[in-house]
Design a protein around this motif. Structure first.
Motif, PDB file in Angstrom:
ATOM      1  N   LEU A 199      -0.449 -11.425  -0.104  1.00 10.94           N
ATOM      2  CA  LEU A 199       0.530 -10.439   0.334  1.00 10.94           C
ATOM      3  C   LEU A 199       0.232  -9.038  -0.166  1.00 10.94           C
ATOM      4  N   GLY A 200      -0.887  -8.831  -0.844  1.00  7.79           N
ATOM      5  CA  GLY A 200      -1.196  -7.523  -1.398  1.00  7.79           C
ATOM      6  C   GLY A 200      -1.667  -6.538  -0.346  1.00  7.79           C
ATOM      7  N   GLY A 201      -1.620  -5.266  -0.667  1.00  6.02           N
ATOM      8  CA  GLY A 201      -2.089  -4.219   0.233  1.00  6.02           C
ATOM      9  C   GLY A 201      -1.364  -2.921  -0.044  1.00  6.02           C
ATOM     10  N   ASN A 202      -1.676  -1.901   0.741  1.00  3.51           N
ATOM     11  CA  ASN A 202      -1.099  -0.576   0.518  1.00  3.51           C
ATOM     12  C   ASN A 202      -0.059  -0.197   1.563  1.00  3.51           C
ATOM     13  N   ILE A 203       0.281  -1.111   2.459  1.00  3.83           N
ATOM     14  CA  ILE A 203       1.291  -0.852   3.487  1.00  3.83           C
ATOM     15  C   ILE A 203       2.398  -1.884   3.321  1.00  3.83           C
ATOM     16  N   GLN A 238      10.399  -7.795   2.304  1.00  4.80           N
ATOM     17  CA  GLN A 238      10.471  -8.909   1.380  1.00  4.80           C
ATOM     18  C   GLN A 238      10.090 -10.208   2.076  1.00  4.80           C
ATOM     19  N   LEU A 239       9.456 -11.099   1.320  1.00  2.75           N
ATOM     20  CA  LEU A 239       9.249 -12.457   1.798  1.00  2.75           C
ATOM     21  C   LEU A 239      10.609 -13.130   1.909  1.00  2.75           C
ATOM     22  N   ASP A 240      10.893 -13.722   3.057  1.00  2.00           N
ATOM     23  CA  ASP A 240      12.201 -14.306   3.297  1.00  2.00           C
ATOM     24  C   ASP A 240      12.528 -15.343   2.232  1.00  2.00           C
ATOM     25  N   THR A 241      13.744 -15.315   1.720  1.00  2.00           N
ATOM     26  CA  THR A 241      14.302 -16.169   0.664  1.00  2.00           C
ATOM     27  C   THR A 241      13.830 -15.747  -0.731  1.00  2.00           C
ATOM     28  N   TYR A 242      12.934 -14.779  -0.845  1.00  2.00           N
ATOM     29  CA  TYR A 242      12.461 -14.310  -2.155  1.00  2.00           C
ATOM     30  C   TYR A 242      12.826 -12.829  -2.298  1.00  2.00           C
ATOM     31  N   LYS A 243      13.750 -12.508  -3.184  1.00  2.00           N
ATOM     32  CA  LYS A 243      14.189 -11.135  -3.364  1.00  2.00           C
ATOM     33  C   LYS A 243      13.206 -10.294  -4.165  1.00  2.00           C
ATOM     34  N   ASP A 244      12.293 -10.955  -4.868  1.00  2.00           N
ATOM     35  CA  ASP A 244      11.367 -10.226  -5.726  1.00  2.00           C
ATOM     36  C   ASP A 244       9.911 -10.371  -5.286  1.00  2.00           C
ATOM     37  N   VAL A 245       9.689 -10.812  -4.058  1.00  2.00           N
ATOM     38  CA  VAL A 245       8.328 -10.948  -3.528  1.00  2.00           C
ATOM     39  C   VAL A 245       8.198 -10.032  -2.315  1.00  2.00           C
ATOM     40  N   PHE A 246       7.252  -9.100  -2.369  1.00  2.00           N
ATOM     41  CA  PHE A 246       7.116  -8.090  -1.327  1.00  2.00           C
ATOM     42  C   PHE A 246       5.856  -8.333  -0.498  1.00  2.00           C
ATOM     43  N   VAL A 247       5.983  -8.074   0.789  1.00  3.56           N
ATOM     44  CA  VAL A 247       4.913  -8.345   1.747  1.00  3.56           C
ATOM     45  C   VAL A 247       4.225  -7.036   2.119  1.00  3.56           C
ATOM     46  N   TYR A 267      -2.901 -13.309   6.208  1.00  8.99           N
ATOM     47  CA  TYR A 267      -2.089 -14.369   5.624  1.00  8.99           C
ATOM     48  C   TYR A 267      -2.614 -15.727   6.064  1.00  8.99           C
ATOM     49  N   PRO A 268      -2.482 -16.749   5.209  1.00  9.74           N
ATOM     50  CA  PRO A 268      -3.009 -18.071   5.565  1.00  9.74           C
ATOM     51  C   PRO A 268      -2.246 -18.746   6.687  1.00  9.74           C
ATOM     52  N   HIS A 269      -1.020 -18.299   6.956  1.00  6.89           N
ATOM     53  CA  HIS A 269      -0.211 -18.867   8.028  1.00  6.89           C
ATOM     54  C   HIS A 269       0.880 -17.850   8.368  1.00  6.89           C
ATOM     55  N   PRO A 270       1.559 -17.997   9.499  1.00  6.90           N
ATOM     56  CA  PRO A 270       2.655 -17.077   9.828  1.00  6.90           C
ATOM     57  C   PRO A 270       3.737 -17.113   8.756  1.00  6.90           C
ATOM     58  N   ILE A 271       4.241 -15.941   8.373  1.00  4.95           N
ATOM     59  CA  ILE A 271       5.250 -15.868   7.319  1.00  4.95           C
ATOM     60  C   ILE A 271       6.500 -15.169   7.843  1.00  4.95           C
ATOM     61  N   MET A 272       7.628 -15.483   7.214  1.00  5.81           N
ATOM     62  CA  MET A 272       8.897 -14.861   7.570  1.00  5.81           C
ATOM     63  C   MET A 272       9.165 -13.708   6.621  1.00  5.81           C
ATOM     64  N   VAL A 273       9.497 -12.555   7.196  1.00  2.74           N
ATOM     65  CA  VAL A 273       9.658 -11.330   6.403  1.00  2.74           C
ATOM     66  C   VAL A 273      10.977 -10.659   6.763  1.00  2.74           C
ATOM     67  N   ARG A 274      11.633 -10.112   5.748  1.00  2.00           N
ATOM     68  CA  ARG A 274      12.762  -9.214   5.962  1.00  2.00           C
ATOM     69  C   ARG A 274      12.241  -7.787   5.858  1.00  2.00           C
ATOM     70  N   ILE A 275      12.148  -7.118   6.985  1.00  2.00           N
ATOM     71  CA  ILE A 275      11.548  -5.780   7.033  1.00  2.00           C
ATOM     72  C   ILE A 275      12.448  -4.786   6.286  1.00  2.00           C
ATOM     73  N   ARG A 276      11.840  -3.927   5.490  1.00  2.00           N
ATOM     74  CA  ARG A 276      12.606  -2.933   4.739  1.00  2.00           C
ATOM     75  C   ARG A 276      13.212  -1.910   5.694  1.00  2.00           C
TER      76      ARG A 276
END
Length: 657
Positions: free
Chosen positions: A203-207, A211-220, A638-647
């Motif tokens: 999930l790293g990068g400069n853009i 948030q990763l869905d269900t994780y409040k402290d994991v950023f995509v 990403y290794p598979h499709p992920i669910m994200v809550r867009i900021r």
């Protein structure tokens, strides 16, 4: 393959095989000593209490203690398979007290009982609830449920939860591989720690997306500096009110912050206020979670085509060079019929012949193979010049018709000459006929039969309508400068608010695509990387659609070539639509990165499902009800499709929902 770091509870030793004597003990004491030895045939009441008592009376040994310790901290245990199982889905049971720990989207580690294999998975469905002893449709259960409320509160029977886990792979020596096995029944299911998610899912990068869905402290994030990821094209889809426009705005803000240039064709003018900070109540606190704050973009320019107004007084009027587009492309965009296309090609070739006779223009320069395949118009040719040639053809035809009518029944003169010795008939020609381009340059006229005036008349009407847009070759409205548009951190909007002149928008898009690509072709690799460009096409289905792609072969072909080869030169196409069913399948194939918001409609979902790849059915079933801001993100990063809550976006936008 993914790198894993086991949690502390995962470092504990696993379960070994059960001793044979343990199996015999359970079998003998549970079944042979069961109460109920009546000789009456038929079904008997299950002796549940006695069975539970026997289990509780079992003596604990070292093996059982070790297995119990290995399961400490588990949130669920793998269940036996259903009648029709799926290879990549396992069902697990959850104790009532652990249901608070369960969320869809939670990533889990499954340590297989007996063989000790380690599997990575994701909860994709559930939790579903079942009573422990009674059946859900039994009379007591239904009575209890139906008699809640109205001042009554009946105690619920003990119950547990069921979840469905998508197997993502098997962990071997810290790396994740595709698996051909499944975890055994009663295998312990552990939740991964949040600190592991970023490395696990790349999930790293400069853009920053959200948030990763269900994780409040994991950023995509997306890595905008890696050619294998973002320089590949992007597709964003979603119905009205799904958060699609916010996502587009976030992409614009984030790419600008990493020194991309953003060029946006925005027919509705949604983003023309992005130089101002967002003013929505409460958004400042939410943005702080992402280490962002309300802020407008610092470098914004708004352009408008001629005859179109803008709410921004500083919007710059521009025009399009007619020679930037091939005649085939112009014919498609203006929706000429077959006869008009043929006449237009004849006229275009005639114009080239005249320009060469007059020494104007030059042969097209073709460098690399990509440039040769990306056709353009003849340098220097204009729409006014084509119409001037047509007007001369009509004047010549009218002159010939009048001459033939006046000359009927008269004997031709025998070369009468004027006093100065010149041919009198030649001197009697009107100026328009003397200057007729075919006479001057000794070319064959376009009108050669009685049907030509009618067919060329329809073409002239079409070209005059195109000229009435005042879009081409205006001295008072200069053409767009690709150097300016590709400046790092520069945001450019093309805003067309008046009417629904689709031809104008599509000509602007075609010109942008063609000239930006040719400009990028001329730059070396290092300069191209410094001048990274994302070109966003709102309402992309209006440019080329599934319904008219048979009539837009040149347009689609040009789009495909630019999309495939442009990313090598840091030119990214971003297609945005709320109607994926109208997009040609070829555009789905060009977009390696997909952001899928809430989408409804059977056909929309069908084409998306075909294009999105391996998205689990449980996740896919959520697409019609994702809600505002949630999205499935598909990327090669990403290794598979992920669910994200867009900021939320940090800059202002028009028509926010």
């Amino acid at each position: 393959m993914m790198l894993f770091e086991p949690t502390s509870q995962d470092d504990q030793p696993g379960n070994g095989k059960p001793h044979a004597e343990d199996d015999q003990f359970v079998s003998g004491s549970l079944h042979e000593k069961s109460i109920g030895t009546s000789e009456v045939s038929g079904p008997r009441m299950a002796q549940v209490d006695q069975h539970i008592a026997l289990y509780e009376a079992m003596s604990m040994n070292e093996e059982l203690e070790r297995r119990a310790m290995a399961s400490a901290g588990a949130i669920a245990f793998v269940h036996f398979d259903v009648t029709s199982p799926k290879n990549n889905i396992v069902e697990a049971l959850v104790h009532q007290g652990d249901l608070i720990k369960i969320d869809r989207g939670l990533y889990v580690l499954i340590v297989s009982d007996e063989d000790q294999r380690r599997y990575s998975g994701r909860i994709v469905e559930g939790p579903f609830f079942d009573p422990d002893i009674l059946k859900r449709d039994s009379t007591p259960v239904q009575f209890i449920i139906l008699n809640q409320g109205q001042g009554k509160r009946l105690s619920l029977p003990e119950y547990h939860g069921r979840i469905h886990i998508e197997l993502l792979g098997e962990e071997v020596n810290g790396l994740l591989y595709p698996t051909t096995r499944r975890p055994r029944p009663a295998s312990a299911v552990f939740s991964y720690q949040s600190s592991m998610m970023s490395d696990m899912l790349h999930l790293g990068g400069n853009i920053l997306l959200g948030q990763l869905d269900t994780y409040k402290d994991v950023f995509v994030h997306i890595d905008g500096d890696n050619k294998d990821y973002l320089p590949r094209n992007v597709l964003t889809v979603g119905t009205v009110g799904s958060g699609k426009s916010n996502t587009d705005q976030v992409l614009i803000e984030e790419t600008l912050a990493t020194n991309y240039a953003q060029v946006v064709v925005d027919p509705e003018g949604e983003y023309t206020l992005m130089d101002k900070p967002v003013e929505t109540d409460g958004v400042q606190e939410v943005l702080a979670l992402y280490k962002r704050e309300p802020r407008g973009v610092p470098n914004l320019t708004v352009y408008r085509p001629p005859l179109c107004s803008s709410k921004r007084p500083d919007a710059i009027e521009f025009s399009v060079p007619f020679d930037s587009l091939s005649p085939e492309l112009i014919a498609e965009i203006t929706e000429m019929n077959e006869n008009q296309r043929m006449r237009f090609m004849f006229l275009y070739e005639q114009a080239i012949a005249v320009m060469r006779k007059e020494g104007r223009g030059q042969d097209q320069k073709l460098g690399e193979e990509e440039e040769a395949n990306l056709s353009r118009g003849y340098p220097g040719i204009t729409l006014d010049f084509l119409l001037d040639l047509l007007d001369q053809e009509f004047a010549h035809h009218e002159y010939k018709r009048e001459e033939e009518s006046a000359g009927r029944g008269k004997k031709p003169s025998r070369g009468a000459k004027s006093d100065d010795g010149s041919n009198a008939a030649e001197n009697e020609l009107p100026p328009s006929e003397v200057n007729f381009y075919c006479r001057v340059h000794r070319l064959k006229p376009l009108f050669v039969d009685q049907y030509d005036p009618s067919s060329y008349g329809a073409l002239r009407k079409k070209l005059r309508e195109l000229r009435s847009t005042r879009l081409f070759d205006r001295r008072d409205a200069p053409r767009l400068d690709m150097v300016r548009l590709s400046e790092p951190g520069h945001l450019t909007f093309f805003y067309k608010s008046d009417g629904d002149h689709r031809e104008v928008k599509n000509i602007i898009i075609a010109d942008l695509l063609a000239r930006m690509y040719r400009y990028k072709m001329e730059l070396d690799e290092e300069t191209n990387k410094q001048r990274r460009v994302m070109l966003t096409l709102e309402e992309a289905h209006g440019f080329v659609s599934r319904e008219n792609k048979g009539k837009m072969e040149q347009t689609l072909s040009q789009l495909q070539r630019i999309a495939r080869r442009g990313r090598k030169r840091w030119l990214i196409l971003h297609f945005v639509t709320q109607s994926p069913q109208h997009l040609p399948s070829e555009l789905f194939e060009l977009a390696n990165n997909k952001i899928i918001h809430q989408t409804t409609g059977t056909e929309n979902l069908r084409v998306l499902k075909l294009a999105a790849g391996t998205i689990n059915e449980g996740i896919w079933d959520d697409v019609p009800s994702l809600g505002i801001g949630r999205a499935i993100v598909v990327s090669s990063q990403y290794p598979h499709p992920i669910m994200v809550r867009i900021r939320p976006a940090a800059a202002q936008r028009n028509y926010t929902l």
